[in-house]
Scaffold this motif. Structure first.
Motif, short mmCIF file in Angstrom:
data_model
loop_
_atom_site.label_atom_id
_atom_site.label_comp_id
_atom_site.label_asym_id
_atom_site.label_seq_id
_atom_site.Cartn_x
_atom_site.Cartn_y
_atom_site.Cartn_z
N THR A 249 -55.71 -1.91 -45.79
CA THR A 249 -54.70 -3.20 -45.92
C THR A 249 -53.02 -3.02 -45.95
O THR A 249 -52.29 -3.91 -44.70
CB THR A 249 -54.75 -4.24 -46.69
OG1 THR A 249 -56.00 -4.82 -47.28
CG2 THR A 249 -54.23 -5.21 -47.44
N TRP A 250 -52.84 -2.29 -47.09
CA TRP A 250 -51.43 -2.45 -46.51
C TRP A 250 -50.84 -1.65 -45.58
O TRP A 250 -49.69 -2.07 -44.66
CB TRP A 250 -51.05 -0.99 -47.87
CG TRP A 250 -49.83 -0.02 -47.90
CD1 TRP A 250 -48.28 -1.38 -47.79
CD2 TRP A 250 -49.21 1.14 -47.68
NE1 TRP A 250 -47.00 -0.32 -47.58
CE2 TRP A 250 -47.57 0.96 -48.48
CE3 TRP A 250 -49.72 2.84 -47.91
CZ2 TRP A 250 -47.04 2.50 -47.19
CZ3 TRP A 250 -49.27 3.42 -47.98
CH2 TRP A 250 -48.12 3.78 -47.88
N ILE A 251 -51.36 -1.01 -44.43
CA ILE A 251 -51.19 -0.20 -43.10
C ILE A 251 -50.91 -1.30 -42.45
O ILE A 251 -50.21 -0.59 -40.74
CB ILE A 251 -51.93 1.36 -42.64
CG1 ILE A 251 -53.51 1.19 -42.80
CG2 ILE A 251 -51.87 2.62 -44.16
CD1 ILE A 251 -53.94 2.29 -41.99
N ILE A 252 -52.31 -1.55 -41.97
CA ILE A 252 -52.13 -3.16 -41.21
C ILE A 252 -50.79 -4.53 -41.04
O ILE A 252 -50.06 -4.54 -40.55
CB ILE A 252 -53.21 -3.84 -41.48
CG1 ILE A 252 -54.90 -2.88 -41.38
CG2 ILE A 252 -53.34 -5.20 -40.69
CD1 ILE A 252 -54.51 -3.25 -39.71
N VAL A 253 -50.66 -4.11 -42.67
CA VAL A 253 -49.42 -4.93 -43.20
C VAL A 253 -47.67 -4.11 -42.63
O VAL A 253 -47.28 -4.70 -42.27
CB VAL A 253 -49.53 -5.39 -44.73
CG1 VAL A 253 -48.12 -6.04 -45.03
CG2 VAL A 253 -50.96 -6.49 -44.98
N GLU A 254 -47.74 -2.93 -43.22
CA GLU A 254 -46.87 -2.51 -43.16
C GLU A 254 -46.51 -2.29 -41.30
O GLU A 254 -45.48 -1.83 -40.47
CB GLU A 254 -47.16 -0.92 -43.17
CG GLU A 254 -45.52 -0.06 -43.33
CD GLU A 254 -44.67 -0.38 -43.99
OE1 GLU A 254 -43.69 -1.34 -43.00
OE2 GLU A 254 -44.32 -0.58 -44.72
N TYR A 255 -47.20 -1.65 -40.32
CA TYR A 255 -47.13 -2.31 -38.80
C TYR A 255 -47.47 -3.32 -37.57
O TYR A 255 -45.78 -3.65 -37.25
CB TYR A 255 -48.96 -1.49 -38.54
CG TYR A 255 -48.50 -1.62 -36.47
CD1 TYR A 255 -48.33 -0.87 -36.32
CD2 TYR A 255 -48.96 -2.62 -36.67
CE1 TYR A 255 -48.82 -0.52 -35.09
CE2 TYR A 255 -49.20 -2.77 -34.98
CZ TYR A 255 -48.77 -1.95 -33.98
OH TYR A 255 -48.76 -1.97 -32.58
N LEU A 256 -47.74 -4.52 -38.76
CA LEU A 256 -46.73 -6.04 -38.76
C LEU A 256 -45.83 -6.55 -38.91
O LEU A 256 -45.38 -6.45 -37.57
CB LEU A 256 -48.29 -6.80 -38.63
CG LEU A 256 -50.27 -6.67 -38.30
CD1 LEU A 256 -50.75 -7.71 -39.17
CD2 LEU A 256 -49.59 -7.13 -36.89
N THR A 257 -45.17 -5.76 -40.21
CA THR A 257 -44.15 -5.82 -40.55
C THR A 257 -43.04 -5.25 -39.48
O THR A 257 -42.09 -5.58 -38.73
CB THR A 257 -43.87 -5.88 -41.78
OG1 THR A 257 -44.65 -6.46 -42.91
CG2 THR A 257 -42.62 -5.78 -42.61
N ASN A 258 -43.32 -3.97 -39.39
CA ASN A 258 -42.67 -2.78 -38.36
C ASN A 258 -42.32 -3.94 -36.96
O ASN A 258 -40.95 -2.75 -36.50
CB ASN A 258 -43.23 -2.16 -38.91
CG ASN A 258 -41.44 -0.63 -38.60
OD1 ASN A 258 -40.78 -0.77 -39.56
ND2 ASN A 258 -42.39 0.58 -38.06
N SER A 259 -43.70 -4.28 -36.79
CA SER A 259 -43.51 -4.85 -35.62
C SER A 259 -42.47 -5.17 -35.22
O SER A 259 -42.07 -6.47 -33.94
CB SER A 259 -44.34 -5.65 -34.93
OG SER A 259 -45.20 -6.46 -35.21
N ILE A 260 -41.67 -6.32 -35.84
CA ILE A 260 -41.04 -7.41 -36.34
C ILE A 260 -39.72 -6.93 -36.38
O ILE A 260 -38.67 -7.23 -35.61
CB ILE A 260 -41.54 -8.60 -37.35
CG1 ILE A 260 -42.78 -9.07 -36.55
CG2 ILE A 260 -40.28 -9.46 -37.14
CD1 ILE A 260 -43.40 -10.12 -37.91
N ILE A 261 -39.39 -6.42 -36.98
CA ILE A 261 -38.58 -5.54 -37.00
C ILE A 261 -38.55 -3.97 -38.21
O ILE A 261 -38.98 -3.92 -38.89
CB ILE A 261 -37.22 -6.55 -38.37
CG1 ILE A 261 -36.33 -5.70 -38.88
CG2 ILE A 261 -38.13 -6.50 -40.14
CD1 ILE A 261 -34.84 -6.46 -38.88
#
Length: 377
Positions: A249-261
């Motif tokens: 879950t963390w790596i999914i969230v990290e990826y999505l957050t990083n895709s925004i900024i």
């Protein structure tokens, strides 16, 4: 004596000490994701700037805060998909975090039926929705607008299809981090396997279950008559498997957050040091009965990454004492206090700059109306 922040000075704790590392690791992953969410909200990282060229929407958007009409009718689907991502992602994430937090707290207090009830939705449904965003913003947006049934986890098909989707996600992210796609699918959706959350989560939610793999025995009611020996088994399973899925879950969230900024690599490395250190400590405390090759490969991947990472940065391979300090503050083995302090100060400086930048954004979605005659070709 190791002090566990997730357990220190908490009233009503009934969790046996042998599960402390699993509880701490689960809460560390929860808190990392929560920090991502809170910091992103505070600094308006979920805001999005959209340039509008369509004449029929210019006047409407200049005079209305309701963007639903534009989302439904705009021809610029890539832009509306980006807007929907920045609206849906944090909302779903917030709900997931509430479920995980309460699940861990009720587990700490020995209320395990509630814990298993609470993790079912985020693991099976909410995480599936985030996976959809990772796979394709445009496809996710189209399904959300036109066919919600396709955003239900059951629409993916069987276990192999879930595993195939997860493999695609690993390809998009750039690594599987030692995780196994088929095992993730099994843990979330396989009623027929004893090594799966699906069965026990269903039993926690229903007094009686009729599926052949989890059928309630005669003269019994699901999880109502559990005694201490059953609690121990339920704790052991929860804390030997949940960290694996929380890491995913963390790596999914990290990826999505990083895709925004973008997040600084230095910060990402420190967080991963903390997680990897605690994973190694956690693994050594798990009963052999609950260990398997999939988990062992996952732990081995983190240990290899951590050892190479420390050597690459001029530090030795960490000992157990080093790992304990590392999971608490992200320090390298025998790193001096000034170095740690300077790194923390750099993170604070970045956060302050982001807070200042956030003042320029008044709304979650900021439209910039572009006159066609001003568009440069």
């Amino acid at each position: 004596l190791i002090m566990f922040g997730s357990l220190q000075n908490r009233k009503g704790t009934k969790l046996p000490e042998k599960f402390n590392f699993g509880h701490e690791l689960s809460f560390l992953l929860h808190d990392i994701i929560t920090n991502l969410y809170v910091t992103s909200k505070e600094t308006n990282m979920f805001s999005v700037n959209i340039d509008i060229y369509e004449d029929e929407y210019k006047e409407f958007l200049e005079n209305s805060e309701d963007i639903g009409k534009w989302i439904l009718n705009t021809k610029e689907k890539n832009k509306s998909a980006k807007v929907l991502k920045t609206i849906v992602f944090p909302a779903v994430l917030s709900d997931m975090l509430h479920c995980f937090y309460e699940a861990l707290e009720t587990s700490r207090k020995g209320k395990l039926t509630i814990s298993y009830m609470l993790i079912r939705k985020p693991l099976q449904e909410s995480l599936y929705l985030l996976e959809e965003i990772v796979l394709s913003e445009l496809s996710f947006s189209d399904k959300l607008i036109n066919n919600l049934n396709l955003l239900e986890s059951s629409s993916a098909g069987g276990l192999d299809e879930h595993a195939r989707r997860i493999e695609q996600i690993f390809e998009i992210i750039g690594s599987d981090f030692g995780l196994n796609s088929h095992y993730i699918s099994q843990l979330r959706y396989d009623k027929s396997s004893e090594d799966s959350f699906d069965g026990i989560c269903n039993k926690s939610m229903h007094l009686f279950t009729n599926h052949k793999s989890i059928k309630t025995e005669n003269m019994n009611i699901n999880m109502i008559f559990s005694g201490y020996s059953q609690f121990e088994t339920q704790w052991a399973y929860l804390y030997s498997r949940l960290p694996y899925l929380l890491f995913y879950t963390w790596i999914i969230v990290e990826y999505l957050t990083n895709s925004i900024i973008k997040t600084s690599q230095e910060y990402l490395d420190e967080i991963r040091r903390r997680v990897s250190a605690l994973i190694i400590l956690w693994w050594n405390e798990i009963d052999d009965f609950y260990k398997n090759e999939k988990l062992e490969s996952f732990v081995g991947f983190q240990e290899e990454w951590l050892n190479n990472h420390c050597l690459k940065n001029g530090y030795k391979i960490p000992t157990k004492n080093n790992l304990i300090k590392m999971f608490k503050n992200g320090s390298f083995p025998n790193e001096n206090k000034n170095s740690i302090k300077q790194r923390l100060n750099r993170y604070q400086d970045i956060y302050k700059i982001n807070l200042l930048d956030a003042k320029y954004y008044e709304k979650d979605v900021n439209f910039k109306i572009i006159e066609n005659n001003k568009v440069q070709k």
